[in-house]
Scaffold this motif. Structure first.
Motif, PDB file in Angstrom:
ATOM      1  N   PHE A  51     -48.840   4.111  -3.599  1.00 12.98           N
ATOM      2  CA  PHE A  51     -48.581   4.166  -2.538  1.00 12.98           C
ATOM      3  C   PHE A  51     -47.540   5.188  -2.247  1.00 12.98           C
ATOM      4  CE2 PHE A  51     -45.356   1.328  -4.141  1.00 12.98           C
ATOM      5  CZ  PHE A  51     -44.045   1.653  -3.295  1.00 12.98           C
ATOM      6  N   ILE A  52     -47.528   5.627  -0.875  1.00 12.04           N
ATOM      7  CA  ILE A  52     -46.681   6.729  -0.337  1.00 12.04           C
ATOM      8  C   ILE A  52     -45.581   5.899   0.569  1.00 12.04           C
ATOM      9  CG2 ILE A  52     -46.077   8.781   1.102  1.00 12.04           C
ATOM     10  CD1 ILE A  52     -49.346   8.242  -0.309  1.00 12.04           C
ATOM     11  N   HIS A  53     -44.346   6.145   0.305  1.00  9.47           N
ATOM     12  CA  HIS A  53     -43.294   5.225   0.943  1.00  9.47           C
ATOM     13  C   HIS A  53     -42.569   6.087   1.876  1.00  9.47           C
ATOM     14  CE1 HIS A  53     -40.153   1.625   0.436  1.00  9.47           C
ATOM     15  NE2 HIS A  53     -40.780   1.788   1.465  1.00  9.47           N
ATOM     16  N   ILE A  54     -42.393   5.727   3.116  1.00 12.83           N
ATOM     17  CA  ILE A  54     -41.941   6.857   4.234  1.00 12.83           C
ATOM     18  C   ILE A  54     -40.693   6.187   5.012  1.00 12.83           C
ATOM     19  CG2 ILE A  54     -42.566   8.044   6.309  1.00 12.83           C
ATOM     20  CD1 ILE A  54     -45.165   8.586   5.497  1.00 12.83           C
ATOM     21  N   ALA A  55     -39.626   6.785   5.038  1.00 14.79           N
ATOM     22  CA  ALA A  55     -38.367   6.243   5.617  1.00 14.79           C
ATOM     23  C   ALA A  55     -38.060   7.409   6.556  1.00 14.79           C
ATOM     24  CB  ALA A  55     -37.360   5.747   4.629  1.00 14.79           C
ATOM     25  N   GLY A  56     -37.114   7.084   7.437  1.00 13.62           N
ATOM     26  CA  GLY A  56     -36.550   7.919   8.388  1.00 13.62           C
ATOM     27  C   GLY A  56     -36.444   7.180   9.764  1.00 13.62           C
ATOM     28  N   THR A  57     -35.500   8.080  10.660  1.00 14.05           N
ATOM     29  CA  THR A  57     -35.071   7.618  11.951  1.00 14.05           C
ATOM     30  C   THR A  57     -36.351   7.561  13.003  1.00 14.05           C
ATOM     31  OG1 THR A  57     -32.842   7.660  11.504  1.00 14.05           O
ATOM     32  CG2 THR A  57     -33.361   7.345  13.784  1.00 14.05           C
ATOM     33  N   THR A 168     -38.171  11.316   6.802  1.00 12.43           N
ATOM     34  CA  THR A 168     -38.448  11.814   8.110  1.00 12.43           C
ATOM     35  C   THR A 168     -36.999  12.234   8.752  1.00 12.43           C
ATOM     36  OG1 THR A 168     -38.756  10.007   9.441  1.00 12.43           O
ATOM     37  CG2 THR A 168     -40.700  10.954   8.913  1.00 12.43           C
ATOM     38  N   LYS A 169     -36.900  12.666   9.826  1.00  6.63           N
ATOM     39  CA  LYS A 169     -35.483  12.962  10.392  1.00  6.63           C
ATOM     40  C   LYS A 169     -34.664  11.686  10.696  1.00  6.63           C
ATOM     41  CE  LYS A 169     -35.616  16.761  11.975  1.00  6.63           C
ATOM     42  NZ  LYS A 169     -35.201  17.796  10.934  1.00  6.63           N
ATOM     43  N   ILE A 170     -33.497  11.930  10.155  1.00  5.07           N
ATOM     44  CA  ILE A 170     -32.397  10.880  10.018  1.00  5.07           C
ATOM     45  C   ILE A 170     -31.414  11.139  11.235  1.00  5.07           C
ATOM     46  CG2 ILE A 170     -30.487   9.878   8.940  1.00  5.07           C
ATOM     47  CD1 ILE A 170     -32.119  10.638   6.350  1.00  5.07           C
ATOM     48  N   ASP A 196     -38.581   8.861 -11.257  1.00  7.19           N
ATOM     49  CA  ASP A 196     -40.131   9.361 -11.561  1.00  7.19           C
ATOM     50  C   ASP A 196     -40.758   9.739 -10.445  1.00  7.19           C
ATOM     51  OD1 ASP A 196     -41.568  10.611 -13.582  1.00  7.19           O
ATOM     52  OD2 ASP A 196     -43.099   9.051 -13.518  1.00  7.19           O
ATOM     53  N   THR A 197     -40.495   9.417  -9.170  1.00  2.43           N
ATOM     54  CA  THR A 197     -41.002   9.480  -7.950  1.00  2.43           C
ATOM     55  C   THR A 197     -40.725  11.039  -7.292  1.00  2.43           C
ATOM     56  OG1 THR A 197     -41.614   8.534  -5.715  1.00  2.43           O
ATOM     57  CG2 THR A 197     -39.158   8.802  -6.278  1.00  2.43           C
ATOM     58  N   ILE A 198     -41.262  11.597  -6.401  1.00  4.27           N
ATOM     59  CA  ILE A 198     -41.281  12.830  -5.857  1.00  4.27           C
ATOM     60  C   ILE A 198     -40.691  12.240  -4.331  1.00  4.27           C
ATOM     61  CG2 ILE A 198     -42.356  14.866  -4.936  1.00  4.27           C
ATOM     62  CD1 ILE A 198     -44.309  14.543  -7.258  1.00  4.27           C
ATOM     63  N   VAL A 199     -39.761  13.074  -4.149  1.00  8.51           N
ATOM     64  CA  VAL A 199     -39.232  12.921  -2.771  1.00  8.51           C
ATOM     65  C   VAL A 199     -39.372  14.116  -1.870  1.00  8.51           C
ATOM     66  CG1 VAL A 199     -37.169  12.728  -1.425  1.00  8.51           C
ATOM     67  CG2 VAL A 199     -37.346  11.440  -3.383  1.00  8.51           C
ATOM     68  N   VAL A 200     -39.893  14.146  -0.659  1.00  7.59           N
ATOM     69  CA  VAL A 200     -40.288  15.258   0.291  1.00  7.59           C
ATOM     70  C   VAL A 200     -39.361  14.654   1.518  1.00  7.59           C
ATOM     71  CG1 VAL A 200     -41.722  16.368   1.657  1.00  7.59           C
ATOM     72  CG2 VAL A 200     -42.580  15.989  -0.398  1.00  7.59           C
ATOM     73  N   SER A 201     -38.536  15.614   1.982  1.00  6.83           N
ATOM     74  CA  SER A 201     -37.588  15.268   2.826  1.00  6.83           C
ATOM     75  C   SER A 201     -37.855  16.536   4.200  1.00  6.83           C
ATOM     76  CB  SER A 201     -36.074  15.348   2.706  1.00  6.83           C
ATOM     77  OG  SER A 201     -35.433  15.036   3.651  1.00  6.83           O
ATOM     78  N   GLN A 202     -37.642  16.126   5.433  1.00  4.81           N
ATOM     79  CA  GLN A 202     -37.311  17.020   6.343  1.00  4.81           C
ATOM     80  C   GLN A 202     -36.068  17.621   6.432  1.00  4.81           C
ATOM     81  OE1 GLN A 202     -38.401  15.113  10.235  1.00  4.81           O
ATOM     82  NE2 GLN A 202     -40.654  14.915   9.616  1.00  4.81           N
ATOM     83  N   MET A 203     -35.754  18.684   7.044  1.00  2.83           N
ATOM     84  CA  MET A 203     -34.634  19.179   7.289  1.00  2.83           C
ATOM     85  C   MET A 203     -33.626  18.398   7.990  1.00  2.83           C
ATOM     86  SD  MET A 203     -35.328  23.269   8.330  1.00  2.83           S
ATOM     87  CE  MET A 203     -36.283  22.767   9.660  1.00  2.83           C
ATOM     88  N   GLN A 204     -32.249  18.213   7.400  1.00  2.00           N
ATOM     89  CA  GLN A 204     -31.569  17.051   8.005  1.00  2.00           C
ATOM     90  C   GLN A 204     -30.147  17.779   8.142  1.00  2.00           C
ATOM     91  OE1 GLN A 204     -33.018  14.177   8.365  1.00  2.00           O
ATOM     92  NE2 GLN A 204     -34.545  14.140   7.042  1.00  2.00           N
ATOM     93  N   ASN A 310     -32.049  10.949  19.096  1.00  2.00           N
ATOM     94  CA  ASN A 310     -32.776  11.996  18.722  1.00  2.00           C
ATOM     95  C   ASN A 310     -34.003  11.986  19.025  1.00  2.00           C
ATOM     96  OD1 ASN A 310     -30.486  10.604  16.469  1.00  2.00           O
ATOM     97  ND2 ASN A 310     -30.831  12.756  16.092  1.00  2.00           N
ATOM     98  N   GLY A 311     -34.818  10.895  19.304  1.00  2.00           N
ATOM     99  CA  GLY A 311     -36.226  11.135  19.836  1.00  2.00           C
ATOM    100  C   GLY A 311     -36.217  11.701  21.162  1.00  2.00           C
ATOM    101  N   VAL A 312     -35.495  11.222  21.997  1.00  2.00           N
ATOM    102  CA  VAL A 312     -35.392  11.983  23.340  1.00  2.00           C
ATOM    103  C   VAL A 312     -34.977  13.374  23.398  1.00  2.00           C
ATOM    104  CG1 VAL A 312     -33.960  12.000  25.445  1.00  2.00           C
ATOM    105  CG2 VAL A 312     -34.759   9.656  24.377  1.00  2.00           C
ATOM    106  N   GLU A 313     -33.957  13.887  22.423  1.00  2.00           N
ATOM    107  CA  GLU A 313     -33.825  15.139  22.049  1.00  2.00           C
ATOM    108  C   GLU A 313     -35.105  16.073  21.752  1.00  2.00           C
ATOM    109  OE1 GLU A 313     -30.172  18.072  20.150  1.00  2.00           O
ATOM    110  OE2 GLU A 313     -30.854  16.101  19.362  1.00  2.00           O
TER     111      GLU A 313
END
Length: 416
Positions: A51-57, A168-170, A196-204, A310-313
């Motif tokens: 699985f791919i696990h996705i977190a963020g605001t 995703t964006k925090i 051992d997992t790989i992390v891909v993050s948006q710019m924060q 953040n969503g409104v912005e």
């Protein structure tokens, strides 16, 4: 397996959904603890689940949708678990874009409700475990799992070690639970990192990014990658259905996540040309309801699920880019525990006026209170009593935009 006292009461799909939707929002213990106990009782159906696990605001659902589409276009059988649903409960659990059937919801839901797990499950726990059972039954090749709240103590963190973690964006949301600073919130999101997992993050923001980097080192992740401006700019060359400037970074994040997944698993489209084509098709075909979704063009009516500052912005930036120089009629329904004052201040420069509605939620901010706050800022606002009143109050001199809560947006979609 022991049965619970609810067994004789639950018979139909409607009974199951009603029971699940009326379960507690928060449990007596952390979600991750409860879900571990439930999964153990069910003989760990999550075992061997890739699985791919996705977190963020903000942007989790959109990113998860694009990831799912790209992987599906590569020839994989892909499960997708997201929340909340906008209209139908089944939206939460999909395989290759197709919702779980009502019959399967009733069957699996009844199994879970009838079983005495010795712990109190929340609505989210029921939904997540149902998804895991369904994905196992249907033998998915990979699943895309969106967190519910935070990361460290979230129910989804009981599943195991993901192939890739996406962040995703925090921003500031659920502060009463996750903390009052970006560092505290980022620390919670980073709780999904595993060795051992790989992390891909948006710019924060730097405050959040430093926490993520530190957590990645402490957890001994295999790789920590950040989506950059070049990655985002490249997405402009792709055909896409999902509009909005903020979707560019979500799509770029999804693309990079999938590239990392392709490095880690066997899949049908193995050469670079086929991978590129899968990425192009996945991006082109991906949609995510309730995000800058145009419901009608005359009078123009768009809905967006922005429900925090953040969503409104991000929404405001997209509106300025798509419709330069224009102002809008905003229709707003918001929950009282959100930063609605900051949301209104961000919308104010683009607003002709506001119409306020009380969403159908026990946590709703009353429309009169929201109207009064907007009036205090010197902006014209009036109340609408019911969501159905929107149809008769859309104006044709400027675009109408509804926002403020995913629950609110879902109720609007039911009418269109």
């Amino acid at each position: 397996m022991e049965t619970s006292k609810h067994q004789c009461d639950i018979k139909t799909y409607k009974d199951v959904v009603n029971k699940i939707e009326n379960s507690r929002r928060f449990g007596n213990d952390y979600g991750v603890t409860i879900t571990k106990k439930v999964l153990e009782k069910l003989s760990n159906p999550q075992k061997n689940l890739k699985f791919i696990h996705i977190a963020g605001t903000n942007g989790k659902g959109s990113t998860a949708s694009v990831v799912s589409n790209i992987l599906m276009e590569s020839g994989l059988k892909v499960g997708l678990f997201t929340s909340p649903h906008l209209i139908d409960f089944e939206e939460r659990i999909r395989i290759n874009g197709k919702y779980i059937s009502k019959e399967d919801v009733a069957r699996l839901g009844k199994l879970l409700i009838d079983t005495d797990f010795q712990v109190g499950l929340t609505m989210f726990d029921y939904c997540l475990v149902m998804a895991i059972l369904y994905f196992k039954e249907q033998q998915v090749d990979v699943a895309v799992i969106e967190t519910g709240l935070g990361g460290t103590y979230d129910s989804t963190n009981a599943i195991g070690t993901p192939l890739v973690c996406g962040i995703t964006k925090i921003g500031y949301d659920h502060m009463q639970i996750l903390g009052n600073t970006l560092a505290e919130i980022a620390s919670s999101k980073a709780g999904i990192f595993k060795e051992d997992t790989i992390v891909v993050s948006q710019m924060q923001e730097n405050e959040a990014l430093e926490v993520l980097k530190t957590a990645a080192k402490e957890k001994k992740v295999k790789e920590f990658d950040i989506v950059n401006k070049v990655d985002i700019e490249e997405i402009k060359n792709y055909k896409r259905t999902m509009i909005g400037e903020y979707q560019l970074e979500n799509i770029a994040t999804a693309k990079k996540i999938c590239q990392k997944v392709f490095e880690r698993i066997d899949f049908p489209a193995k050469d670079n040309i086929k991978i590129d084509n899968a990425i192009k098709r996945g991006i082109a075909n991906a949609t995510w309801e309730g995000r800058m979704e145009i419901l009608q063009k005359e009078p123009f009516f768009m809905i967006d699920g922005a429900h925090n500052s953040n969503g409104v912005e991000a929404l405001c930036d997209s509106l300025r880019n798509l419709y330069p120089g224009e102002k809008f009629h905003f229709i707003m329904g918001v929950l009282a525990d959100k930063d609605y004052e900051e949301m209104v201040k961000l919308l104010a420069p683009l607003a002709i006026d506001f119409k306020t509605i009380t969403p159908d939620s026990s946590r709703a901010l009353q429309n009169e209170n929201l109207k009064n706050y907007i009036n205090e800022l010197g902006i014209n606002a009036c109340t609408l009593n019911e969501i159905r009143d929107i149809k008769n109050n859309l104006l044709d001199d400027a675009k109408n935009i509804a926002l403020g809560s995913l629950y609110f947006i879902g109720d609007i979609k039911k009418l269109w």
